[in-house]
Design a protein around this motif. Sequence first.
Motif, PDB file in Angstrom:
ATOM      1  N   LEU A   1      32.736 -68.755  49.049  1.00 52.23           N
ATOM      2  CA  LEU A   1      32.193 -69.301  50.539  1.00 52.23           C
ATOM      3  C   LEU A   1      30.852 -69.279  50.407  1.00 52.23           C
ATOM      4  O   LEU A   1      30.275 -70.179  51.063  1.00 52.23           O
ATOM      5  N   TYR A   2      30.039 -68.388  49.532  1.00 53.17           N
ATOM      6  CA  TYR A   2      28.598 -68.586  49.437  1.00 53.17           C
ATOM      7  C   TYR A   2      28.173 -69.870  48.920  1.00 53.17           C
ATOM      8  O   TYR A   2      27.280 -70.433  49.361  1.00 53.17           O
ATOM      9  N   ASP A   3      28.930 -70.442  48.083  1.00 51.90           N
ATOM     10  CA  ASP A   3      28.683 -71.795  47.598  1.00 51.90           C
ATOM     11  C   ASP A   3      28.768 -72.738  48.744  1.00 51.90           C
ATOM     12  O   ASP A   3      27.910 -73.780  48.514  1.00 51.90           O
ATOM     13  N   VAL A   4      29.576 -72.684  49.506  1.00 54.72           N
ATOM     14  CA  VAL A   4      29.852 -73.623  50.481  1.00 54.72           C
ATOM     15  C   VAL A   4      28.750 -73.547  51.761  1.00 54.72           C
ATOM     16  O   VAL A   4      28.199 -74.508  51.849  1.00 54.72           O
TER      17      VAL A   4
ATOM     18  N   LYS B   1      23.455 -75.428  53.624  1.00 54.25           N
ATOM     19  CA  LYS B   1      22.178 -75.205  53.810  1.00 54.25           C
ATOM     20  C   LYS B   1      21.204 -76.415  53.362  1.00 54.25           C
ATOM     21  O   LYS B   1      20.062 -76.528  53.945  1.00 54.25           O
ATOM     22  N   GLN B   2      21.620 -77.145  52.597  1.00 54.22           N
ATOM     23  CA  GLN B   2      20.912 -78.255  51.747  1.00 54.22           C
ATOM     24  C   GLN B   2      20.828 -79.132  52.944  1.00 54.22           C
ATOM     25  O   GLN B   2      19.671 -80.053  52.746  1.00 54.22           O
ATOM     26  N   PHE B   3      21.456 -79.448  53.852  1.00 53.96           N
ATOM     27  CA  PHE B   3      21.488 -80.275  54.897  1.00 53.96           C
ATOM     28  C   PHE B   3      21.126 -79.777  56.221  1.00 53.96           C
ATOM     29  O   PHE B   3      21.179 -80.242  57.105  1.00 53.96           O
ATOM     30  N   GLY B   4      20.421 -78.461  56.111  1.00 52.95           N
ATOM     31  CA  GLY B   4      19.921 -77.874  57.351  1.00 52.95           C
ATOM     32  C   GLY B   4      21.018 -77.344  58.262  1.00 52.95           C
ATOM     33  O   GLY B   4      20.855 -77.144  59.487  1.00 52.95           O
ATOM     34  N   VAL B   5      22.339 -77.071  57.681  1.00 53.61           N
ATOM     35  CA  VAL B   5      23.330 -76.712  58.417  1.00 53.61           C
ATOM     36  C   VAL B   5      23.472 -74.922  58.136  1.00 53.61           C
ATOM     37  O   VAL B   5      24.015 -74.721  57.004  1.00 53.61           O
TER      38      VAL B   5
ATOM     39  N   ALA C   1      35.029 -78.263  48.405  1.00 59.11           N
ATOM     40  CA  ALA C   1      34.431 -77.340  49.391  1.00 59.11           C
ATOM     41  C   ALA C   1      35.425 -76.935  50.365  1.00 59.11           C
ATOM     42  O   ALA C   1      35.847 -75.969  50.813  1.00 59.11           O
ATOM     43  N   LYS C   2      36.384 -78.218  50.795  1.00 64.09           N
ATOM     44  CA  LYS C   2      37.493 -77.870  51.681  1.00 64.09           C
ATOM     45  C   LYS C   2      38.534 -77.070  51.096  1.00 64.09           C
ATOM     46  O   LYS C   2      39.230 -76.150  51.706  1.00 64.09           O
TER      47      LYS C   2
END
Length: 66
Positions: free
Chosen positions: A4-7, A12-16, A51-52
């Motif tokens: 989950l941390y990787d997701v 975060k790379q996309f500002g989410v 990721a899914k």
Amino acid sequence: MKNLYDVQQLLKQFGVYVYVGKRMWDIELMALELDNLHRSGVIDDKIYARAKIVLSHEHRVEEQNN
């Protein structure tokens, strides 16, 4: 992408940034945000699928714990 941390780091790379306060809700919201990024063409199919899978696994684990 293995957990989950990787997701979270991917999003975060996309500002989410996702934090609702309950892990189950966080996972569900991350899945929705991931769907939106994929639909927009920002994330490719391979990363999206991995990721899914991670999110589905984490969601199942949370359901079993509750």
